[in-house]
Design a protein around this motif. Structure first.
Motif, PDB file in Angstrom:
ATOM      1  N   ALA A   1      -5.260  -5.820   0.926  1.00  0.00           N
ATOM      2  CA  ALA A   1      -4.534  -6.341  -0.237  1.00  0.00           C
ATOM      3  C   ALA A   1      -4.049  -5.210  -1.145  1.00  0.00           C
ATOM      4  O   ALA A   1      -2.948  -5.278  -1.701  1.00  0.00           O
ATOM      5  N   LYS A   2      -4.852  -4.147  -1.297  1.00  0.00           N
ATOM      6  CA  LYS A   2      -4.427  -3.001  -2.112  1.00  0.00           C
ATOM      7  C   LYS A   2      -3.237  -2.291  -1.472  1.00  0.00           C
ATOM      8  O   LYS A   2      -2.327  -1.824  -2.169  1.00  0.00           O
ATOM      9  N   ALA A   3      -3.225  -2.211  -0.140  1.00  0.00           N
ATOM     10  CA  ALA A   3      -2.082  -1.625   0.553  1.00  0.00           C
ATOM     11  C   ALA A   3      -0.834  -2.471   0.314  1.00  0.00           C
ATOM     12  O   ALA A   3       0.252  -1.945   0.043  1.00  0.00           O
ATOM     13  N   HIS A   4      -0.985  -3.779   0.400  1.00  0.00           N
ATOM     14  CA  HIS A   4       0.135  -4.693   0.145  1.00  0.00           C
ATOM     15  C   HIS A   4       0.661  -4.514  -1.269  1.00  0.00           C
ATOM     16  O   HIS A   4       1.871  -4.460  -1.503  1.00  0.00           O
ATOM     17  N   GLU A   5      -0.236  -4.401  -2.213  1.00  0.00           N
ATOM     18  CA  GLU A   5       0.143  -4.231  -3.623  1.00  0.00           C
ATOM     19  C   GLU A   5       0.940  -2.940  -3.820  1.00  0.00           C
ATOM     20  O   GLU A   5       1.964  -2.922  -4.512  1.00  0.00           O
TER      21      GLU A   5
ATOM     22  N   GLY B   1       0.758   8.530   2.864  1.00  0.00           N
ATOM     23  CA  GLY B   1      -0.174   9.153   1.927  1.00  0.00           C
ATOM     24  C   GLY B   1      -0.409   8.308   0.684  1.00  0.00           C
ATOM     25  O   GLY B   1      -1.537   8.223   0.177  1.00  0.00           O
ATOM     26  N   HIS B   2       0.646   7.665   0.177  1.00  0.00           N
ATOM     27  CA  HIS B   2       0.509   6.815  -1.008  1.00  0.00           C
ATOM     28  C   HIS B   2      -0.297   5.557  -0.683  1.00  0.00           C
ATOM     29  O   HIS B   2      -1.130   5.110  -1.491  1.00  0.00           O
ATOM     30  N   VAL B   3      -0.051   4.970   0.490  1.00  0.00           N
ATOM     31  CA  VAL B   3      -0.818   3.792   0.897  1.00  0.00           C
ATOM     32  C   VAL B   3      -2.295   4.162   1.057  1.00  0.00           C
ATOM     33  O   VAL B   3      -3.186   3.409   0.657  1.00  0.00           O
ATOM     34  N   ALA B   4      -2.545   5.329   1.632  1.00  0.00           N
ATOM     35  CA  ALA B   4      -3.922   5.793   1.811  1.00  0.00           C
ATOM     36  C   ALA B   4      -4.631   5.936   0.467  1.00  0.00           C
ATOM     37  O   ALA B   4      -5.796   5.545   0.324  1.00  0.00           O
TER      38      ALA B   4
ATOM     39  N   TYR C   1      -0.289  -9.524   5.214  1.00  0.00           N
ATOM     40  CA  TYR C   1      -1.373  -8.751   4.605  1.00  0.00           C
ATOM     41  C   TYR C   1      -2.193  -9.605   3.633  1.00  0.00           C
ATOM     42  O   TYR C   1      -3.356  -9.277   3.367  1.00  0.00           O
ATOM     43  N   VAL C   2      -1.579 -10.649   3.076  1.00  0.00           N
ATOM     44  CA  VAL C   2      -2.230 -11.442   2.030  1.00  0.00           C
ATOM     45  C   VAL C   2      -2.574 -12.824   2.584  1.00  0.00           C
ATOM     46  O   VAL C   2      -1.719 -13.520   3.133  1.00  0.00           O
ATOM     47  N   ARG C   3      -3.820 -13.210   2.457  1.00  0.00           N
ATOM     48  CA  ARG C   3      -4.278 -14.496   2.977  1.00  0.00           C
ATOM     49  C   ARG C   3      -3.783 -15.650   2.114  1.00  0.00           C
ATOM     50  O   ARG C   3      -3.491 -15.472   0.929  1.00  0.00           O
ATOM     51  N   ILE C   4      -3.692 -16.822   2.710  1.00  0.00           N
ATOM     52  CA  ILE C   4      -3.409 -18.046   1.956  1.00  0.00           C
ATOM     53  C   ILE C   4      -4.727 -18.534   1.370  1.00  0.00           C
ATOM     54  O   ILE C   4      -5.706 -18.727   2.103  1.00  0.00           O
ATOM     55  N   SER C   5      -4.759 -18.695   0.074  1.00  0.00           N
ATOM     56  CA  SER C   5      -5.976 -19.137  -0.605  1.00  0.00           C
ATOM     57  C   SER C   5      -5.639 -20.288  -1.554  1.00  0.00           C
ATOM     58  O   SER C   5      -4.686 -20.191  -2.339  1.00  0.00           O
ATOM     59  N   VAL C   6      -6.393 -21.382  -1.450  1.00  0.00           N
ATOM     60  CA  VAL C   6      -6.196 -22.538  -2.330  1.00  0.00           C
ATOM     61  C   VAL C   6      -7.555 -22.996  -2.843  1.00  0.00           C
ATOM     62  O   VAL C   6      -8.575 -22.833  -2.164  1.00  0.00           O
TER      63      VAL C   6
END
Length: 362
Positions: A241-245, A262-265, A300-305
Motif C-alpha cells: 500500500a505504501k508503494a501504491h501511495e 529507488g523512490h518506491v524502495a 496493489y490496494v485491496r477491496i475493504s468494506v
C-alpha cells in the motif's frame, strides 16, 4: 560475477579535424579461456565492469526493427552468426570487430557530427546463472590515457565507468531460447539524437508490455522481499500500500514525474531501501525507471468494506474469479478461506447443539 571476455575498441571523433577515427584491437584485453598472458585488466576495472549495470537507470526490451520483434536488426544478425543457438562465441574478437564497424558506419552514414563516439567496451560475463553480452560506450577520465594503438588497459581509472550514458546488456541465455521478450537492459541517454542512433545500433526497443509486467513484478518483489524479512501478511500488505501511495503521488497531475525504483524502495522499506532495490533489480530484473500500468496498479490496494454486521477485505484480483456478483446483486465466494469455512461449520454445529439441549425450568 565471472568475466569471460573483454575487448576495447575506439570509434571517436577527432577534436581538431572533426573526422571520425577508428582503432580496432586485434586481441582481447582479457579472455577467460586464454592462458592468462592476455589479461591486462586491473582488479578495480574488473569490479567496475561487474557493477556497471547494477544500479543504473535502465530500460528493458528486446531486439526488433520498426517495432517488429520478428525482424532481426544487424546487431542481432551478428550475434546469431557467432553465437549460433547457444551462449558460446565462436570468435569474440572478430564478432566485436563487426559490431564496431556497424557502429562506425551508422555515425558516417547518418552524418551524426554531434556524436563524439568513444571507447567501445565489449565484454561477456556470467551472472545469476545466465550469460550476458555487454557493450558500453565510455570516455576516459581526466588526466589518464590509453595506449591508443594497442588499447591496453594500463590503469583502473582509465575509463569513466562511474557515469553510464550509452550501454546495453543482452541476456544471451534468455535470448538464445526465445522464450522471453525482456532480455535486453539498456540505457540510451535522454537527448533524442543520441537515443535514436544508439537504439539503431543495438536494434533494441522497449518491451511493449513493459508497463504491465513491471507493475505486476514490482508488487511481487515487495511481497517476496517482505516474506524474506519475516513480515506477516498484514505488514506486507502495508508495504504494498505504501508503494501504491508513492507511485500515485508521483504520477499526480499536472506534472507527473518518472516512477523510480529507488523512490518506491524508500517509501515501502525505508530502513532497508538499498537492499530492496538491489533485490528487485537482481532477482526480478526491474529497471530504475519503472513503466506503470494503472489497471495493474489498482491491484496493489485491496477491496475493504465494513458495515455494522460485516467486515470484508480481499485482493481485487479475486473479483471475477473466486468472488462474483450475479445479476440479482448476490455476491458468491466459490473458494472461501479454510478458516472461514471452519468457523461457519463450527457456528452451525453449536446452534444445532443448542437447539437439541432440553430447556430447564426453575
Amino acid at each position: 560475477m565471472l568475466i569471460k571476455h573483454v575487448i576495447i575498441h575506439v570509434v571517436m571523433r577527432n577534436e581538431k579535424t572533426g573526422e571520425l577515427d577508428k582503432t580496432l584491437r586485434q586481441k582481447e584485453n582479457y579472455s577467460f579461456v586464454d592462458d592468462g598472458q592476455s589479461n591486462d585488466l586491473t582488479e578495480q576495472l574488473t569490479n567496475d565492469l561487474g557493477e556497471l549495470f547494477g544500479s543504473a537507470s535502465l530500460s528493458v526490451g528486446e531486439f526488433g526493427v520498426g517495432g517488429n520483434a520478428d525482424l532481426d536488426p544487424p546487431f542481432e544478425q551478428t550475434l546469431k552468426k557467432y553465437f549460433g543457438s547457444g551462449t558460446e562465441c565462436s570468435n569474440f574478437t572478430e564478432m566485436t570487430h563487426s559490431l564496431a564497424n556497424q557502429y562506425y558506419n551508422i555515425l558516417i552514414e547518418d552524418s551524426l557530427t554531434s556524436v563524439k563516439g568513444g571507447y567501445l567496451v565489449f565484454y561477456q560475463y556470467e551472472s545469476r546463472n545466465c550469460d550476458w553480452l555487454a557493450v558500453a560506450i565510455v570516455n576516459k577520465t581526466a588526466g589518464m590515457n590509453i595506449q591508443d594503438q594497442s588499447l591496453r588497459v594500463v590503469a583502473s581509472e582509465i575509463l569513466d565507468l562511474k557515469t553510464l550514458h550509452l550501454a546495453a546488456a543482452i541476456n544471451l541465455t534468455k535470448w538464445s531460447v526465445e522464450v522471453d521478450s525482456r532480455y535486453i537492459r539498456f540505457k540510451a541517454g535522454r537527448a533524442a539524437q543520441i537515443r535514436d542512433y544508439f537504439q539503431k545500433f543495438i536494434g533494441c526497443q522497449q518491451d511493449k508490455h513493459a508497463a504491465r509486467v513491471e507493475t505486476q513484478t514490482l508488487k511481487t518483489a515487495i511481497q517476496e522481499f517482505g516474506r524474506l524479512k519475516g513480515y506477516d501478511s498484514d505488514k506486507i500488505e502495508y508495504k504494498v500500500a505504501k508503494a501504491h501511495e508513492q507511485i500515485t503521488y508521483t504520477q499526480k497531475p499536472p506534472e507527473p514525474q518518472p516512477v523510480l525504483l529507488g523512490h518506491v524502495a524508500n517509501a515501502a522499506f525505508p530502513d532497508v531501501a538499498d537492499e530492496f532495490a538491489r533485490y528487485a533489480r537482481e532477482q526480478h530484473n526491474l529497471p530504475e525507471e519503472l513503466s506503470i500500468h494503472n489497471p495493474s496498479l489498482r491491484q496493489y490496494v485491496r477491496i475493504s468494506v465494513q458495515s455494522k454486521s460485516l467486515t470484508m477485505s480481499f485482493d481485487r484480483a479475486m473479483v471475477g474469479k473466486s468472488i462474483n456478483l450475479d445479476e440479482n446483486g448476490n455476491v458468491t465466494i466459490s473458494t472461501p478461506p479454510d478458516d472461514l469455512v471452519k468457523e461457519i461449520q463450527k457456528e452451525l454445529a453449536d446452534r444445532e447443539k443448542d437447539n437439541d439441549e432440553p430447556t430447564t425450568s426453575s
